[in-house]
Design a protein around this motif. Structure first.
Motif, PDB file in Angstrom:
ATOM      1  N   ARG A 184       0.861  -1.306   0.085  1.00 49.83           N
ATOM      2  CA  ARG A 184       0.096  -0.026   0.055  1.00 49.83           C
ATOM      3  C   ARG A 184       0.863   1.322  -0.023  1.00 49.83           C
ATOM      4  O   ARG A 184       0.562   2.239  -0.813  1.00 49.83           O
ATOM      5  N   ARG A 185       1.821   1.095   0.604  1.00 48.69           N
ATOM      6  CA  ARG A 185       2.895   2.363   0.684  1.00 48.69           C
ATOM      7  C   ARG A 185       3.419   2.732  -0.806  1.00 48.69           C
ATOM      8  O   ARG A 185       3.589   3.864  -1.135  1.00 48.69           O
ATOM      9  N   GLN A 186       3.716   1.535  -1.451  1.00 45.37           N
ATOM     10  CA  GLN A 186       3.986   1.812  -2.728  1.00 45.37           C
ATOM     11  C   GLN A 186       3.140   2.377  -3.657  1.00 45.37           C
ATOM     12  O   GLN A 186       3.524   2.988  -4.934  1.00 45.37           O
TER      13      GLN A 186
ATOM     14  N   VAL B 188      -1.030   6.776   2.477  1.00 40.68           N
ATOM     15  CA  VAL B 188      -0.680   7.903   3.558  1.00 40.68           C
ATOM     16  C   VAL B 188      -0.885   7.068   4.941  1.00 40.68           C
ATOM     17  O   VAL B 188      -1.865   6.846   5.337  1.00 40.68           O
ATOM     18  N   GLU B 189       0.275   7.291   5.671  1.00 42.06           N
ATOM     19  CA  GLU B 189       0.450   6.645   7.122  1.00 42.06           C
ATOM     20  C   GLU B 189      -0.098   7.651   8.010  1.00 42.06           C
ATOM     21  O   GLU B 189       0.314   8.656   8.172  1.00 42.06           O
TER      22      GLU B 189
ATOM     23  N   LEU C 229       4.528  13.290   0.002  1.00 40.71           N
ATOM     24  CA  LEU C 229       4.869  12.642   1.528  1.00 40.71           C
ATOM     25  C   LEU C 229       6.277  13.359   1.835  1.00 40.71           C
ATOM     26  O   LEU C 229       6.644  13.479   3.022  1.00 40.71           O
ATOM     27  N   SER C 230       7.194  13.599   0.896  1.00 40.04           N
ATOM     28  CA  SER C 230       8.635  14.070   0.981  1.00 40.04           C
ATOM     29  C   SER C 230       8.506  15.376   1.895  1.00 40.04           C
ATOM     30  O   SER C 230       9.537  15.555   2.694  1.00 40.04           O
ATOM     31  N   GLU C 231       7.388  15.922   1.989  1.00 36.18           N
ATOM     32  CA  GLU C 231       7.452  17.349   2.429  1.00 36.18           C
ATOM     33  C   GLU C 231       7.216  17.206   3.861  1.00 36.18           C
ATOM     34  O   GLU C 231       7.397  18.192   4.841  1.00 36.18           O
ATOM     35  N   PHE C 232       6.904  16.058   4.470  1.00 33.97           N
ATOM     36  CA  PHE C 232       6.780  15.885   5.895  1.00 33.97           C
ATOM     37  C   PHE C 232       7.641  14.882   6.229  1.00 33.97           C
ATOM     38  O   PHE C 232       7.660  14.617   7.668  1.00 33.97           O
TER      39      PHE C 232
ATOM     40  N   ARG D 204       3.856  13.378  12.534  1.00 34.01           N
ATOM     41  CA  ARG D 204       3.510  13.198  11.209  1.00 34.01           C
ATOM     42  C   ARG D 204       1.982  13.010  10.803  1.00 34.01           C
ATOM     43  O   ARG D 204       1.554  13.703   9.843  1.00 34.01           O
ATOM     44  N   SER D 205       1.356  12.232  11.479  1.00 33.12           N
ATOM     45  CA  SER D 205      -0.041  11.823  11.225  1.00 33.12           C
ATOM     46  C   SER D 205      -0.647  12.913  11.601  1.00 33.12           C
ATOM     47  O   SER D 205      -1.689  13.200  10.525  1.00 33.12           O
TER      48      SER D 205
END
Length: 721
Positions: A470-472, A476-477, A546-549, A558-559
């Motif tokens: 799912r991450r791939q 979003v975690e 996601l890289s911005e976080f 982060r969540s």
């Protein structure tokens, strides 16, 4: 001394034959055109509730006058506030007002008016205050005149004001029919006043009793009139008055009890008399969430249990050979999903998600189904659970039970090595749950890695594969801390509160959540392939980078940042839509048909297909039903959040003053004011933090004040020990 009836009669005859003489003595200047002068004794309206006697002192501006009243208070009054000027007084001493008023009140015998009324009615004559004084007292002296004024101004039966000239009124006798009706009304009013005072006395008595001796809630319903007033007070307390009469009744009660006319005063009064428990859930009352099932629904549910037939019996696969794990919170009463897994010869993992077959007992359109639709969802509060179905179904026959044969709808999924779905099927089944585990015990078993529980380890491996896949796909975690509270005795003033803080990244919680997502994806795939209308849930990803976080710590910090920018989920009842946040091509909530009506709708549709029947609902049908159900679900979610917050604040209120809490900085609002997550409580609050503190840093705080009823908490950063 007051005259007897013969004297009244002689006085009346004397007055009637001497009216012209009296009119010459009581001149127009005295009666009509009286102007305020220093030393005059007058009556004036202080406010809507008070009439006072006062002595005129001096002019105050062009029209107003300064007066000193019976309480020794000086006021500036307008001419229109004057209700009566006592005749025959030119320089009254303010110190004598109290004595004068007492003597006038001693003369207050309403029966005096009855004689005058009968005579004046017979002669069809009107009367002034001074003329009435001459009739009943044989005198127009100041005291007698004022006494007559008091009698007439307070009279509600015999006379009515026909004309007003300045501070002078002309009174006329009412008709016999009017008087008879008014006497009847007055008697009824006096009875009502007496009953009301008895009710107030009852409230004061209940209020003064020790907690254990206060009347039970049900006892207030014994008498209709008492119950009606309590209902009005309760409606006022939750801002749900159905009529002006209810609002006025509650206002009268609060005023008589010496309380402000506010909802909080009504809540406090109902709590003080024992009608409301100290921790009454006002939101539950305001939302009118049903807390039990009617006898009609319960009986219908019992009839369903009595029918042992199973329309899908011949098509059920026997899966009793599988080891089945049901994992949930320890206080769960409705168990509607369980898991199995094994490795195939080629090394791939076969997962089975078993979902309680609620449709084994309930069918679309039945009375039990319609009640479930009306509710929309079960209600889970810290203090109680209010199931969507009657308990004998929800917590009995429908639920999965350890060691018993249970009907289920099973979703079988074979995973590729990368975690994607290779094969999936849906069918009716019979299972025999092996374990009922809490998240804590399941995590412990995983940690022990026992050889005899290899199936649980296989499930965990499948969950890890799924999460990576799912991450791939861009999932979003959003794992964070989740708080649960159990209040075992909520009716007590000091209830026992047990607080649980669960990390959603915990192995067992991660395992269950991944299997639920897998089931949702599999059902969406199955529905799409077979053209079945279902509540397909999608969620745009909002172009989240996601890289911005990545600079934020993984987990709650982060969540928190990610959740703030996510868009709301959307439902399409015709075809799947990508759920970007979960990272799956389609998703249908399917695993809680006992708890959520939308999941039950999905079961109705899937089950019909498995029988070879057309789906009972078209996409349009589903959309119409879904709108109402989702609105109910939003209300219940709001109630759950407010109830959880209340009890967290109550938990914090009861903690030792010296207790300190670790807190993560989630966000800055202005300056050094930050949103914090209290780690040991799983609760967000705000506080000022030290210079140099960054998002993601940990600080130590204390709770200075916590007021659950007012939804107020004050948190302060403190130095580390």
């Amino acid at each position: 001394m007051m005259p007897d009836l013969m004297s009244y009669y002689l006085n009346f005859i004397y007055w009637f034959h001497s009216a012209e003489l009296l009119n010459e003595v009581l001149t127009e200047e005295i009666l009509v055109n009286r102007s305020l002068q220093k030393g005059l004794l007058l009556e004036f309206k202080k406010d809507s509730d008070r009439i006072l006697l006062a002595v005129a002192q001096r002019p105050d501006g062009k029209k107003n006058w300064m007066v000193s009243d019976q309480n020794g208070v000086s006021s500036s009054i307008k001419p229109q506030q004057v209700t009566y000027i006592v005749p025959g007084i030119s320089n009254f001493d303010q110190a004598n007002i109290a004595g004068f008023l007492q003597k006038a009140q001693d003369n207050m015998d309403p029966s005096l008016l009855e004689f005058a009324w009968s005579e004046l009615l017979e002669k069809n004559k009107t009367v002034t205050v001074e003329e009435m004084a001459e009739i009943i007292f044989g005198s127009v002296e100041p005291l007698e005149s004022y006494s007559a004024h008091l009698l007439l101004s307070k009279d509600e039966v015999y006379f009515t004001v026909l004309e007003t000239k300045g501070s002078r009124c002309i009174y006329g006798p009412r008709s016999s029919e009017q008087v008879e009706e008014l006497i009847h009304r007055k008697a009824a009013k006096e009875i009502a006043v007496k009953e009301f005072q008895e009710f107030i006395k009852l409230l004061r008595s209940a209020k003064s009793m020790p907690s254990q001796d206060k009347p039970s809630k049900s006892s207030w319903k014994d008498e209709e009139k008492i119950w009606s007033r309590i209902e009005s007070l309760e409606a006022y307390a939750i801002d749900a008055c159905k009529s002006d009469e209810q609002r006025e009744t509650a206002g009268m009660i609060l005023k008589e009890m010496g309380l402000a006319k506010t909802t909080s005063s009504a809540v406090k009064l109902l709590t003080d008399i024992g009608y409301f428990p100290v921790h009454v859930n006002l939101d539950l009352l305001k939302m009118k969430i049903p807390t039990d099932h009617s006898e009609k629904i319960t009986s219908a549910a019992q009839s369903l249990l009595s029918d042992s037939s199973d329309p899908d019996e011949v098509n059920r696969k026997n899966l009793t050979n599988l080891k089945v794990y049901a994992i949930d919170v320890d206080e769960a009463d409705e168990l509607d999903d369980a898991l199995s897994a094994t490795k195939l010869q080629d090394g791939r993992i076969n997962v089975w998600i078993h979902v309680a077959d609620a449709t084994r007992y309930v069918q679309p359109g039945s009375i039990v189904d319609r009640e479930a639709m009306r509710r929309g969802t079960s209600v889970f509060l810290p203090t109680a659970t209010y199931p969507m179905f009657p308990e004998n179904l929800a917590m009995g026959a429908m639920s999965l039970r350890q060691g018993e044969l249970c009907n289920a709808v099973t979703v079988s999924v074979v995973l590729h090595d990368d975690g994607s779905i290779a094969e999936c099927s849906v069918f009716n089944s019979v299972i025999k749950p092996t374990y009922m585990l809490t998240y804590e015990s399941a995590s412990e078993l995983l940690h022990l890695n026992l050889q005899e529980e290899v199936e649980l380890r296989t499930l965990y491996e499948a969950a890890k594969l799924r999460l990576n896949w799912r991450r791939q796909q861009g999932a979003v975690e959003t794992a964070t801390l989740e708080t649960r509270i159990k209040v075992s005795n909520p009716e007590d003033p000091e209830p026992s509160i047990t607080l649980y803080v669960e990390n959603q990244a915990d192995p067992a919680m991660r395992l269950v959540s991944e299997m639920m997502i897998l089931c949702g994806e599999a059902i969406a795939t199955f529905g799409s392939l077979n053209n079945i209308p279902l509540p397909y849930r999608g969620q745009p990803q909002s172009d989240i980078n996601l890289s911005e976080f990545s600079h934020l710590p993984e987990g709650p910090v982060r969540s928190f940042a990610l959740v703030k920018i996510m868009r709301a989920a959307e439902i399409d009842f015709r075809k799947p839509a990508r759920h970007g946040v979960l990272g799956v091509p389609g998703y249908v909530q399917f695993t809680s048909p006992i708890r959520r009506y939308l999941d039950l709708l999905a079961h109705y549709q899937i089950k019909a297909f498995l029988r070879g029947e057309p789906p009972p609902f078209t996409p349009g049908n589903l959309e119409g039903i879904g709108a109402g159900v989702n609105e109910k679900a939003r209300e219940v979610r709001k109630l759950g959040n407010s109830s959880l917050r209340y009890w967290i604040l109550e938990y914090l209120r009861k903690q030792p003053e010296a207790r300190r809490y670790r807190a993560l900085v989630l966000k800055f609002f202005k300056g050094r004011l930050a949103a914090l997550l209290l780690v040991e409580v799983g609760f967000q609050a705000t506080a000022w933090v030290s210079v140099g503190t960054q998002i993601g840093d940990e600080v130590v705080v204390k709770v200075e004040e916590s007021h659950p009823r007012d939804d107020i908490i004050y948190v302060k950063e403190v130095a580390r020990d």
